[in-house]
Design a protein around this motif. Structure first.
Motif, short mmCIF file in Angstrom:
data_model
loop_
_atom_site.label_atom_id
_atom_site.label_comp_id
_atom_site.label_asym_id
_atom_site.label_seq_id
_atom_site.Cartn_x
_atom_site.Cartn_y
_atom_site.Cartn_z
N UNK A 331 0.84 -1.20 0.00
CA UNK A 331 0.00 0.00 0.00
C UNK A 331 0.88 1.25 0.00
N UNK A 332 1.90 1.26 0.85
CA UNK A 332 2.80 2.42 0.91
C UNK A 332 3.50 2.59 -0.43
N UNK A 334 2.58 1.97 -3.41
CA UNK A 334 1.79 2.52 -4.51
C UNK A 334 1.16 3.85 -4.13
N UNK A 335 1.59 4.42 -3.00
CA UNK A 335 1.11 5.75 -2.63
C UNK A 335 2.22 6.79 -2.74
N UNK B 21 1.35 12.47 3.75
CA UNK B 21 1.50 11.03 3.51
C UNK B 21 0.21 10.31 3.86
N UNK B 24 -2.42 10.96 1.27
CA UNK B 24 -2.18 10.16 0.07
C UNK B 24 -2.60 8.72 0.27
N UNK B 25 -2.28 8.17 1.46
CA UNK B 25 -2.64 6.78 1.70
C UNK B 25 -4.15 6.63 1.79
N UNK B 28 -5.36 6.43 -1.88
CA UNK B 28 -5.14 5.13 -2.53
C UNK B 28 -6.03 4.07 -1.92
#
Lengths: 372, 176
Positions: A331-332, A334-335, B21, B24-25, B28
């Motif tokens: 997950x990290x 692709x972020x 951050x 952003x997470x 996604x």
């Protein structure tokens, strides 16, 4: 049976079981998970053709890698060129030897080598992984792999510092390096990121959670950097270095680098789980007439089939936690975008190094004040 | 001359990067969740699902020879399409229709009619130039083959793709 023979036999069984039955399939399926999850995050579907939902994709990938021509470029240093992929894969698999992946099964402790320098061994072996990358970069006799190798060595050295410093609060608290003892301590006193569990009214235990969570965050980020995962994948930055250290590699030799990276991810997650997330321990809520509602500790110490089921449950819990962490890694990845090189170095030396250092003192003060 | 770009001043929460951050997470994860719940439209799964029914009438697929309602192949082997074809994909060998047949006055028919689908660019000029309404671009688009020879459509294949076309001008049927 002779105890030595029994030890050798069970150790061999555990090595074969853990490496070939658990870790290697997990490696290939984490590649599959990476592709599927990245696809879903980007509103795509990912590999869904081979088998139901694409589940046989890893087998097809392995077939492809095996059937490809094993090509060695003319101007490489042959010996080191062949040595490097092995050096990338082997340390990642060796680290798992000291990690307790379960309690006991049939009375046999579920750890391959329960040595009393556990974490030191992990750091010693894990830092060998950089040699595979550096040697690959150097022996390829090509500029982009070389740059990748140089970047990798500087990155790993920078982040190993904070990696080592971040775990010191744990050893201040536990007083042991042996990983099984650390897990045992966490079962008795609450997981490292939640030391207040079971001591709900103790203010110092609540305070202890602060340095422990800082340790957890720093350690996890350092593991990201150690395993060359995004946002720290400068050694293989595709947009700048073609493919980084493995540019000149193909077929199974490339696959070894690729799988070595995922194996390192799995061992890294296994160490995070063991140190901070209670290892194989998962309390189960239970109710019976004698004790009312309480948390039940399941492990392999019970007799008969209950013990077997308990042992299997612990192994399942451990690898379940590892899988959750792996999904977090994906997950990290692709972020977050990649760091610039100077940002990476500044982050490692100016930020994480200091924060880990201060954290040790913070933890020491709180532990000194803890009521015994 | 170098232009100095003034960088924006970041406040402390922006300098910490962590809110960005986490944001952003969250984004996604939202995409992942919507995909798992099937709320996101994704690409069509091509070989199983096809867009054929929605294909517009002006779609330019594989060129093909058509028959009219009477079952006659309309091509008279004038070779205009062969000459106009920009990639020179068409090869026609004309033959003569013997006297005494019903359409003897047409005089010529294609003995061989090959379209090399490796060369064809689907421009539709053959259809435009045809004075006989004999060649049309149909809606076939998945033209595949294992060899170059397989990719050459001969007369039978072209007629098979073309099928029967209704409502064409039947200028040869009238008695003249």
């Amino acid at each position: 049976m002779n105890p030595t023979l029994f030890l050798i036999f069970t150790s061999l069984l555990k090595i074969v079981g853990i490496v070939f039955v658990v870790i290697l399939p997990m490696v290939s399926y984490s590649v599959y998970a990476e592709r599927r999850v990245s696809a879903l995050i980007q509103d795509r579907l990912g590999p869904n053709r081979v088998g139901p939902a694409g589940l046989f994709q890893p087998i097809a990938d392995a077939m492809k890698f095996i059937l490809k021509e094993d090509f060695t470029p003319a101007n490489v240093n042959k010996f080191y060129y062949w040595l490097a992929p092995c050096l990338a894969m082997v340390p990642a698999l060796m680290t798992i030897a000291v990690v307790p992946f379960g309690s006991t099964l049939f009375g046999v402790p579920m750890v391959i080598a329960d040595i009393n320098v556990g974490v030191l061994y992990v750091f010693a072996i894990a830092s060998l992984g950089v040699y595979g990358i550096v040697i690959a970069g150097w022996s390829s006799n090509s500029k982009y792999p070389f740059l990748g190798g140089v970047r990798s060595s500087s990155q790993m050295i920078s982040y190993e510092l904070s990696l080592g410093l971040a775990v010191i609060p744990i050893f201040l608290l536990v007083g042991q390096l042996r990983l099984t003892d650390i897990v045992r301590y966490q079962i008795e006193n609450g997981w490292m990121i939640a030391p207040f569990v079971g001591h709900w009214t103790d203010g110092w235990k609540w305070l202890l959670a602060i340095p422990m969570s800082i340790s957890f965050v720093v350690f996890t980020i350092a593991i990201f950097a150690e395993t060359n995962r995004l946002p720290f994948d400068l050694p293989e930055a595709e947009t700048e270095l073609v493919g980084g250290y493995h540019t000149e590699y193909g077929s199974m030799k490339f696959a070894l680098f690729f799988l070595g990276e995922y194996a390192a991810m799995i061992t890294g997650s296994a160490i995070i789980v063991t140190l901070f997330l209670g290892g194989w321990h998962l309390p189960v809520p239970w109710w019976n007439h004698a004790h009312g509602f309480h948390w039940l500790l399941i492990d392999g110490s019970l007799g008969g089939w209950r013990g077997v089921i308990g042992g299997l449950f612990n192994i399942f819990v451990f690898f379940g936690k590892v899988s959750v962490l792996l999904l977090f890694f994906i997950w990290v990845r692709w972020t977050l975008p990649r760091f610039r090189y100077d940002q990476l170095m500044r982050l490692g030396w100016v930020f994480f190094f200091e924060i880990a250092l201060v954290n040790i003192f913070l933890a020491a003060i709180i532990i000194a004040c803890l009521p015994q | 001359m170098a232009i100095t770009v003034s960088r924006p001043k970041l406040n402390w929460s922006e300098r910490l990067y962590l809110p960005a951050i986490l944001g952003g997470m969250a984004i996604t994860f939202g995409h992942l969740k919507n995909m798992l719940l099937g709320r996101t439209k994704v690409t069509m799964q091509y070989p199983e699902q096809k867009w054929d029914s929605q294909m517009p009438d002006h779609y330019r697929g594989a060129p093909a020879l058509v028959k009219d309602e009477g079952g006659r192949v309309r091509c008279v082997a004038c070779q205009l399409c062969e000459f106009i074809c920009p990639p020179r994909a068409i090869r026609i060998v004309p033959g003569e229709i013997p006297l005494g047949e019903r359409f003897a006055k047409v005089e010529k028919y294609p003995e061989k009619f090959d379209i090399d689908m490796i060369r064809c660019i689907y421009c539709g000029m053959c259809e435009e130039v045809c004075p006989e309404q004999a060649i049309f671009l149909r809606k076939d688009y998945a033209i595949t083959g294992y060899t170059r020879a397989e990719m050459v459509h001969d007369k039978e294949k072209l007629i098979e793709i073309g099928g029967v076309m209704h409502g064409l001008v039947l200028k040869w049927n009238e008695k003249k």
